[in-house]
Motif scaffolding. Structure first.
Motif, short mmCIF file in Angstrom:
data_model
loop_
_atom_site.label_atom_id
_atom_site.label_comp_id
_atom_site.label_asym_id
_atom_site.label_seq_id
_atom_site.Cartn_x
_atom_site.Cartn_y
_atom_site.Cartn_z
N VAL A 67 -2.51 6.18 5.50
CA VAL A 67 -3.18 5.77 4.27
C VAL A 67 -3.32 4.24 4.23
O VAL A 67 -4.38 3.71 3.88
N GLN A 68 -2.27 3.53 4.61
CA GLN A 68 -2.31 2.07 4.60
C GLN A 68 -3.34 1.53 5.60
O GLN A 68 -4.08 0.60 5.28
N VAL A 69 -3.40 2.11 6.77
CA VAL A 69 -4.35 1.66 7.78
C VAL A 69 -5.78 1.90 7.32
O VAL A 69 -6.65 1.03 7.43
N LEU A 73 -8.67 -0.89 6.66
CA LEU A 73 -9.97 -0.83 7.33
C LEU A 73 -11.11 -0.87 6.32
O LEU A 73 -12.11 -1.58 6.53
N ARG A 74 -10.97 -0.13 5.25
CA ARG A 74 -12.02 -0.16 4.20
C ARG A 74 -12.16 -1.55 3.60
O ARG A 74 -13.27 -2.03 3.37
N GLU A 75 -11.03 -2.21 3.39
CA GLU A 75 -11.04 -3.57 2.83
C GLU A 75 -11.77 -4.52 3.79
O GLU A 75 -12.59 -5.34 3.38
N LEU A 76 -11.47 -4.41 5.05
CA LEU A 76 -12.13 -5.27 6.04
C LEU A 76 -13.62 -5.00 6.15
O LEU A 76 -14.42 -5.92 6.31
N GLN A 77 -14.02 -3.74 6.02
CA GLN A 77 -15.42 -3.39 6.08
C GLN A 77 -16.17 -3.96 4.87
O GLN A 77 -17.32 -4.39 4.99
#
Length: 80
Positions: A67-69, A73-77
């Protein structure tokens, strides 16, 4: 009994471990391993490594980490 010798046994050990040799070549190496402690030791190391990799491939990450990963990833996108 045909002893293929240490050089051939060590050269073909990886293929032997993965059952990728022709039957006759595999038999020669198997017979050599029965008679040569040095090559048998290298074979055992290979077996242990294969088993460790197989165990590692079956293990899964904890759900919390997944969940954290995915969140990261969504935040970086979003900021890319």
């Amino acid at each position: 009994m045909t002893d293929c010798g240490c050089d051939k046994a060590k050269k073909d050990l990886e293929e032997y471990l993965h059952h990728e040799l022709q039957a006759e070549d595999a038999r020669d190496i198997r017979e050599h391993l029965e008679a040569c402690a040095d090559c048998a030791g290298e074979h055992q190391v290979g077996v242990v490594l294969i088993e460790a990799v197989q165990r590692a491939c079956r293990e899964t990450a904890p759900e919390e980490l997944r969940v954290q990963v995915l969140a990261r990833l969504r935040e970086l996108q979003l900021h890319a």
